[in-house]
Design an enzyme around this catalytic site. Structure first.
Site, PDB file in Angstrom:
ATOM      1  N   ARG A 116       0.900  -1.385  -0.222  1.00 16.30           N
ATOM      2  CA  ARG A 116       0.173  -0.149   0.024  1.00 16.30           C
ATOM      3  C   ARG A 116       0.922   1.464   0.036  1.00 16.30           C
ATOM      4  O   ARG A 116       0.423   2.433  -0.275  1.00 16.30           O
ATOM      5  CB  ARG A 116      -0.896  -0.002   1.128  1.00 16.30           C
TER       6      ARG A 116
ATOM      7  N   LYS B  78       4.094 -21.931  25.013  1.00 15.01           N
ATOM      8  CA  LYS B  78       5.207 -20.978  24.943  1.00 15.01           C
ATOM      9  C   LYS B  78       5.667 -20.856  26.339  1.00 15.01           C
ATOM     10  O   LYS B  78       5.403 -21.341  27.199  1.00 15.01           O
ATOM     11  CB  LYS B  78       4.380 -19.886  24.749  1.00 15.01           C
TER      12      LYS B  78
ATOM     13  N   HIS C  79      -0.398 -26.824  12.611  1.00 12.14           N
ATOM     14  CA  HIS C  79       0.702 -27.611  12.631  1.00 12.14           C
ATOM     15  C   HIS C  79       0.660 -29.222  13.325  1.00 12.14           C
ATOM     16  O   HIS C  79       1.068 -30.227  12.778  1.00 12.14           O
ATOM     17  CB  HIS C  79       2.030 -26.921  13.288  1.00 12.14           C
TER      18      HIS C  79
ATOM     19  N   ASP D 230       0.949 -24.517   5.392  1.00 14.37           N
ATOM     20  CA  ASP D 230       1.125 -24.823   6.653  1.00 14.37           C
ATOM     21  C   ASP D 230       2.847 -25.030   6.767  1.00 14.37           C
ATOM     22  O   ASP D 230       3.164 -26.148   6.148  1.00 14.37           O
ATOM     23  CB  ASP D 230       0.552 -26.030   7.341  1.00 14.37           C
ATOM     24  N   HIS D 231       3.678 -24.139   7.343  1.00 17.83           N
ATOM     25  CA  HIS D 231       4.926 -24.359   7.034  1.00 17.83           C
ATOM     26  C   HIS D 231       5.487 -25.463   7.700  1.00 17.83           C
ATOM     27  O   HIS D 231       6.567 -26.196   7.165  1.00 17.83           O
ATOM     28  CB  HIS D 231       5.729 -23.040   7.509  1.00 17.83           C
TER      29      HIS D 231
ATOM     30  N   LYS E  93       8.912 -28.548   6.196  1.00 16.15           N
ATOM     31  CA  LYS E  93      10.014 -29.066   7.179  1.00 16.15           C
ATOM     32  C   LYS E  93      10.444 -30.150   6.559  1.00 16.15           C
ATOM     33  O   LYS E  93       9.693 -31.465   6.552  1.00 16.15           O
ATOM     34  CB  LYS E  93       9.867 -28.957   8.564  1.00 16.15           C
TER      35      LYS E  93
HETATM   36  C1  BG6 Z   1       3.799 -20.208  13.800  1.00 20.16           C
HETATM   37  C2  BG6 Z   1       3.100 -19.685  15.121  1.00 20.16           C
HETATM   38  O1  BG6 Z   1       3.025 -20.653  13.073  1.00 20.16           O
HETATM   39  O2  BG6 Z   1       4.614 -21.185  14.316  1.00 20.16           O
HETATM   40  C3  BG6 Z   1       4.048 -18.969  16.190  1.00 20.16           C
HETATM   41  O3  BG6 Z   1       2.193 -18.378  14.569  1.00 20.16           O
HETATM   42  C4  BG6 Z   1       5.092 -20.166  16.365  1.00 20.16           C
HETATM   43  O4  BG6 Z   1       3.500 -18.848  17.374  1.00 20.16           O
HETATM   44  C5  BG6 Z   1       5.826 -20.731  15.123  1.00 20.16           C
HETATM   45  O5  BG6 Z   1       6.179 -19.628  17.176  1.00 20.16           O
HETATM   46  C6  BG6 Z   1       6.508 -22.054  15.577  1.00 20.16           C
HETATM   47  O6  BG6 Z   1       7.117 -22.387  14.161  1.00 20.16           O
HETATM   48  P1  BG6 Z   1       8.402 -23.261  14.348  1.00 20.16           P
HETATM   49  O7  BG6 Z   1       8.893 -23.396  12.781  1.00 20.16           O
HETATM   50  O8  BG6 Z   1       9.586 -22.251  14.999  1.00 20.16           O
HETATM   51  O9  BG6 Z   1       8.314 -24.419  14.952  1.00 20.16           O
END
Ligand code: BG6
Length: 536
Positions: free
Chosen positions: A77, A376, A276, A213-214, A218
């Site tokens: 933006r 956390k 995750h 979904d990262h 991995k």
């Molecule tokens: C993210 C969350 O999707 O994943 C975060 O929003 C979290 O809160 C993170 O810290 C953890 O990812 P990784 O790859 O560090 O395990």
């Protein structure tokens, strides 16, 4: 037995060449290079672009995995120009990329970077369209487009609608492929996830939608599939007859890291479990797919998710434990409590820890629960899956009749444990009983270990690199399909509904100290089932 009692049998000691390092033709396969195309990043001046997307793309460039005809259009933006955007991205790459910035590679990569300002108003994508047409001409991107939605979730639907209205979303609009990548959170519950799916489908067909979904990017998560389905010896015992239970843990030492207001809206269940951890559960529990095609793999994952026994909201508290951290000490450093974090309500009841139990109603898993846990400000950062096998049915080494010279009674023999370490110390260990050298039949647990870094001696790519590449290649296997997301929400929404009806007791919130393994209730919860958590 404590972790420190466990001996370690390294691969090399188990005999000859470590199997994991033997060469196989599969290791020689080079990844494919995607076809020409342009990637438009909406939210180009945001954190995700700086920390993950640009560094990921740059790493792909270094590895020679970007097509010659490639362009990145940062869409934001702010009124900035190409040069200013490139300079900001160069800075981001030098700060966050896993590889040192190499001037020649950067220059080649940066030649394809453009910036376009956009707004949500009708006609707000004019500059993006113009930039796309220009890169088609100048860089030969052939009309292929990926739109990356690196924007807050409230912007997902308006942007998809705008792309559709402006004729930029449909593949039938002419040109090449059109794909969209959408980040989490994907909805807040089942109803909103369904609404979001429906709204996105008005602009894009399901095969065009890549829900990130990262965790699926991995290396170690993909290796679970290889471990399960490229090895013959585990599948026959991968079921209720041999496995007592499974524990999936995503433990973080970090707090909410300046994302207090996001976390207030989200909490641990939505932030980590719904996406995750549910993905990990699906991968560890799914049936073997007949091939590695996207739909075959995702069909099997969704079947597992569908088999998760529904939890009635009224029973949510029986199946879960919530926690919130108070001030404490992590890695020797004093840290504030969740309620003291910026952006957090000083009376917040939001959960920063969840432990829960799932039952899977199918022939493979009936009676073998899956325990999930995330938090956390726990004492160590560790994501792992522990597959705990059943005790031996009978021990000849002790028991009713005393073994001459002393022995180990059956309940003192640790059951086998297979540990899939997703991060850190990426690898796999198998715990088994070994005879302690000497004149008695004493047994002690030892580990057979595989460590990625010693077996492969190469740095794994970041999850985003793999996922960006897969999207450019048009392979959605490592992305969540509509029904997977909805099934995961089905389970989580019932819990959220139950939690809302029974909020935490104010006197008991916060209920764990930063730097501890979560609330005492989480341990009691496991003890009720005669089990205990592994503390990585
Ligand atoms: C993210 C969350 O999707 O994943 C975060 O929003 C979290 O809160 C993170 O810290 C953890 O990812 P990784 O790859 O560090 O395990």
């Amino acid at each position: 037995m404590t972790a420190t009692d466990v001996g370690s049998l390294r691969e090399a000691e188990v005999g000859g060449t470590p199997l994991a390092t033997r060469h196989s033709p599969a290791q020689d396969q080079s990844p494919a290079v995607p076809p020409p195309g342009a990637l438009v990043i909406f939210g180009a001046t945001g954190d995700l672009t700086k920390r993950k997307l640009m560094p990921g793309l740059y790493a792909l460039a270094v590895d020679g995995l970007l097509p010659e005809s490639f362009a990145v259009i940062g869409a934001g933006r702010h009124p900035i120009g190409d040069e200013q955007f490139r300079a900001a991205m160069r800075d981001a790459v030098s700060r966050f990329a896993r590889l040192r910035l190499d001037e020649a590679t950067w220059d080649r990569f940066a030649a394809g970077i453009r910036y376009a300002q956009y707004s949500d108003a009708d006609g707000g994508l004019a500059a993006v369209r113009e930039a796309l047409e220009r890169v088609d001409r100048e860089r030969g991107t052939a009309g292929n487009r990926i739109y990356y939605f690196a924007i807050p979730p409230s912007g997902f639907v308006p942007l998809a609608e705008l792309l559709q209205r402006e004729g930029l979303s449909r593949e039938t609009d002419g040109g090449g492929f059109r794909r969209m990548v959408v980040e989490k959170p994907f909805g807040r519950n089942l109803a909103t996830a369904r609404e979001l799916n429906a709204a996105l489908h008005r602009a894009f067909e399901e095969p065009q939608i890549y829900r990130i979904d990262h965790y699926l990017g991995k290396e170690t998560v993909q290796n679970i599939l290889v471990f399960r389905f490229a090895n013959g010896i585990f599948e026959p015992i991968w079921n209720r007859r041999y496995i007592d239970h499974i524990q999936i843990t995503v433990a973080e030492t970090l707090g909410v890291e300046g994302r207090g207001s996001y976390y207030e809206e989200t909490g641990a269940l939505r932030d980590i479990i719904q996406n995750h951890v549910m993905q990990l559960a699906a991968i560890i529990g799914m049936e073997p797919p007949s091939n590695f095609e996207a739909e075959t793999v995702r069909d099997e994952k969704v079947k597992l998710l569908r088999a998760i026994r529904p939890i009635h909201p009224e029973d949510a508290l029986l199946h879960t434990v919530r926690g919130q951290y108070a001030a404490g000490s992590v890695d020797g450093e004093l840290v504030p409590g969740y309620r003291e974090e910026p952006g957090v309500d000083p009376e917040s009841l939001r959960e920063t820890f969840v432990a829960m139990k799932l039952d899977v109603d199918n022939w493979r898993w009936a009676g073998t629960p899956f325990y999930l846990r995330t938090g956390k400000r726990l004492p160590s950062r560790a994501t792992e899956i522990a597959v705990q096998f059943r005790h031996v049915p009978h021990s000849p080494f002790g028991g009713h009749r005393a073994t001459p010279g002393g022995g180990t009674p059956p309940d003192a023999i640790d059951p086998n444990l297979l540990l899939l370490r997703i991060q850190p110390d990426e690898g796999i260990s198998l715990r088994f009983g070994a005879k302690v050298p000497g004149q008695t039949m004493q047994i002690r647990s030892v580990n057979m270990d595989f460590f990625y870094n010693t077996s492969f001696q190469r740095v794994s790519p970041d999850a985003y690199e793999r996922l960006l590449l897969e999207c450019m290649l048009g392979d959605p296997t490592l992305f969540a399909r509509e029904d997977e997301v909805e099934e995961a929400w089905r389970v989580c929404t019932a819990i959220l509904d139950g939690w809302r009806a029974h909020p935490p007791d104010r006197v008991n919130c916060p209920n764990y100290e930063a730097g501890s393994w979560g609330p005492d209730e989480a341990d009691a919860f496991m003890r009720r089932d005669g089990r205990e958590w592994r503390h990585p």
